[in-house]
Every structure is written in C-alpha cells, then in structure tokens.
Design an enzyme around this catalytic site. Structure first.
Site, short mmCIF file in Angstrom:
data_model
loop_
_atom_site.label_atom_id
_atom_site.label_comp_id
_atom_site.label_asym_id
_atom_site.label_seq_id
_atom_site.Cartn_x
_atom_site.Cartn_y
_atom_site.Cartn_z
N ASN A 72 43.37 61.40 -88.50
CA ASN A 72 44.70 60.99 -88.01
C ASN A 72 44.98 61.59 -86.63
O ASN A 72 45.55 60.93 -85.76
CB ASN A 72 45.78 61.40 -89.01
CG ASN A 72 45.85 60.47 -90.21
OD1 ASN A 72 45.85 59.26 -90.06
ND2 ASN A 72 45.88 61.05 -91.40
N HIS A 104 52.02 61.34 -95.08
CA HIS A 104 51.70 61.71 -96.47
C HIS A 104 50.98 60.54 -97.13
O HIS A 104 51.38 59.38 -96.95
CB HIS A 104 52.98 62.05 -97.23
CG HIS A 104 52.73 62.53 -98.61
ND1 HIS A 104 52.38 63.83 -98.89
CD2 HIS A 104 52.76 61.88 -99.80
CE1 HIS A 104 52.20 63.96 -100.20
NE2 HIS A 104 52.42 62.79 -100.78
N GLY A 118 40.73 65.59 -89.53
CA GLY A 118 41.40 65.26 -88.28
C GLY A 118 41.27 63.80 -87.84
O GLY A 118 41.43 63.50 -86.66
N ASP A 141 57.90 67.31 -98.48
CA ASP A 141 57.86 65.84 -98.40
C ASP A 141 59.23 65.21 -98.63
O ASP A 141 59.33 64.09 -99.12
CB ASP A 141 56.86 65.26 -99.44
CG ASP A 141 55.48 65.88 -99.28
OD1 ASP A 141 55.04 66.05 -98.13
OD2 ASP A 141 54.86 66.20 -100.30
C1 GAR Z 1 45.46 62.40 -94.96
O1 GAR Z 1 45.27 61.54 -96.03
C2 GAR Z 1 46.89 62.92 -94.96
O2 GAR Z 1 47.85 61.99 -95.35
C3 GAR Z 1 46.78 64.02 -95.99
O3 GAR Z 1 45.55 64.64 -95.69
C4 GAR Z 1 44.64 63.68 -95.13
C5 GAR Z 1 44.13 64.21 -93.81
O4 GAR Z 1 43.13 63.37 -93.28
N1 GAR Z 1 47.90 64.90 -95.89
C6 GAR Z 1 48.46 65.48 -96.95
O5 GAR Z 1 48.04 65.36 -98.07
C7 GAR Z 1 49.65 66.38 -96.62
N2 GAR Z 1 50.58 66.40 -97.72
P1 GAR Z 1 42.60 63.61 -91.79
O6 GAR Z 1 42.34 65.10 -91.66
O7 GAR Z 1 41.35 62.79 -91.69
O8 GAR Z 1 43.67 63.16 -90.83
#
Ligand code: GAR
Length: 195
Positions: free
Chosen positions: A16, A111, A14, A153
């Site tokens: 982001n 992504h 989480g 995507d």
């Molecule tokens: C991020 O790198 C995001 O882009 C990726 O998961 C991670 C989550 O990080 N998402 C995907 O791969 C979806 N296709 P976070 O939980 O620290 O935000």
C-alpha cells in the site's frame, strides 16, 4: 499550491505504501511521501522507502525506553519531516495519544474489511480474514477511515470497496483479493484527501 507531505506508517510488506509512492511520483496527487515510519526493523516498507529516496525510520519500544519516549520520537520525526498528514498503511501498532491529538482530522487508516465488521482490538492482517471466513460472511472488502483516539478502527468511514467471499476462499486467498482492492481504493480515494 505546494505539495502536501505525507508520513506513511507501515509494519509489513508495504504494498500500500508503494501505491502511495507511485501516485506521488506520477503526479496523480500533489504530494510527496516525506517519511516512512515502521515499528518493524525488518519491514520491507523501509526498503521501499530507501529505494525511492524517502527518509525511513525504525521507531519502536525496542529503541525507546517508554511509550512516552516513543511518542516524542515519532512527533519529532513527523515535525522534522514536515508531515501534513499521516496515512497508516498496514501499521500494526496503536498510535500514541499525543500524535492523535496533534494530527486530529489528518490521520487515515486502511483496514482489510468492511468496517465496522471485523475491526477492533486484535483485528489486523490475517486475523481479519480468518474472522470473515469463520463468520460465514458472503462479502468482505477494504475500508479507508479516519483514525480517532480511544477506539481501534473506530473513526468515520471515508470509502470502501467490496470483495465477494467464495466457498473455496481461505484467509490467505481473501487477503490477496482484498489487498488488490485496497490498492485500487487508495488510488481512488487519496486524491480527494490531498488535492
Ligand atoms: C493490508 O491488508 C492492510 O489493510 C492491513 O495490513 C496489510 C498490509 O499490507 N492492515 C491492517 O490489518 C491494520 N489493521 P501491505 O504491507 O502490503 O501494505
């Protein structure tokens, strides 16, 4: 103008989501996170939401008897929390068709690659960075794009940031370098999607 309500979907750490919460709290965007939804009861995103006083919901096939029931529960939550837009911030499950239809043009995803490269089925999290290293790409990055029905995507690209791949990179080092750029990309792009 009244604040926009953002529903954030997240499965993992989480970070982001945290960037979005901080943008709302600082007033950089005229919005609030009105709900955090996770398929993963152990997601730290749910903890971040609770800490920020944001309603947090664990909704998954473990809690609902069928995909239809899950879609109904997600829709009821989105309506109940008055969600205007949906941001997928590390959400590792497919979004149900009824939700895509109801929020057409108002669902965004981040992504961890330069789409259309390294996107599609199975391309999430560390798998994306493994694929980049295996392909010998010199550059990778992050993409914010529209989410559309029928293709993973596949929706229109809104914004990207590039990260150079070095010889010494591993999937893990790339993941952390790209994640830092994702945070910047959200800070730069979300205001244009909200304000
Ligand atoms: C991020 O790198 C995001 O882009 C990726 O998961 C991670 C989550 O990080 N998402 C995907 O791969 C979806 N296709 P976070 O939980 O620290 O935000």
């Amino acid at each position: 103008m009244s604040k926009k309500n953002i529903a954030v979907f997240a499965s993992g750490g989480g970070s982001n989501l945290q960037v979005i919460i901080d943008l709302c709290e600082s007033g950089d965007i005229n919005a609030r996170v009105s709900a955090v939804i996770s398929n993963n009861s152990g997601s730290f995103a749910l903890e971040r939401a609770k800490k920020a006083g944001i309603p947090a919901f664990h909704l998954s096939l473990k809690k609902c008897a069928s995909q239809e029931a899950l879609d109904r529960a997600v829709m009821a939550t989105l309506s109940g929390q008055g969600a205007d837009i949906i941001f997928l911030a590390g959400y590792m499950k497919k979004i149900g068709e009824p939700i895509l239809e109801a929020y057409k043009g108002r669902i965004y995803n981040i992504h961890p690659s330069l789409l259309p490269k390294h996107g599609g089925r199975g391309m999430y999290g560390i798998n994306v960075h493994k694929s980049v290293i295996e392909s010998g790409d010199l550059y990778t990055g992050a993409t914010i794009h529209h989410v559309v029905a029928g293709e993973y995507d596949g929706g229109g690209i809104i914004a990207q940031k590039t990260v150079a791949v070095s010889e010494n990179d591993t999937p893990e080092t790339l993941a952390s370098g790209v994640l830092a750029q994702e945070h910047l990309l959200i800070k730069e792009t979300l205001p244009n999607l909200i304000n």
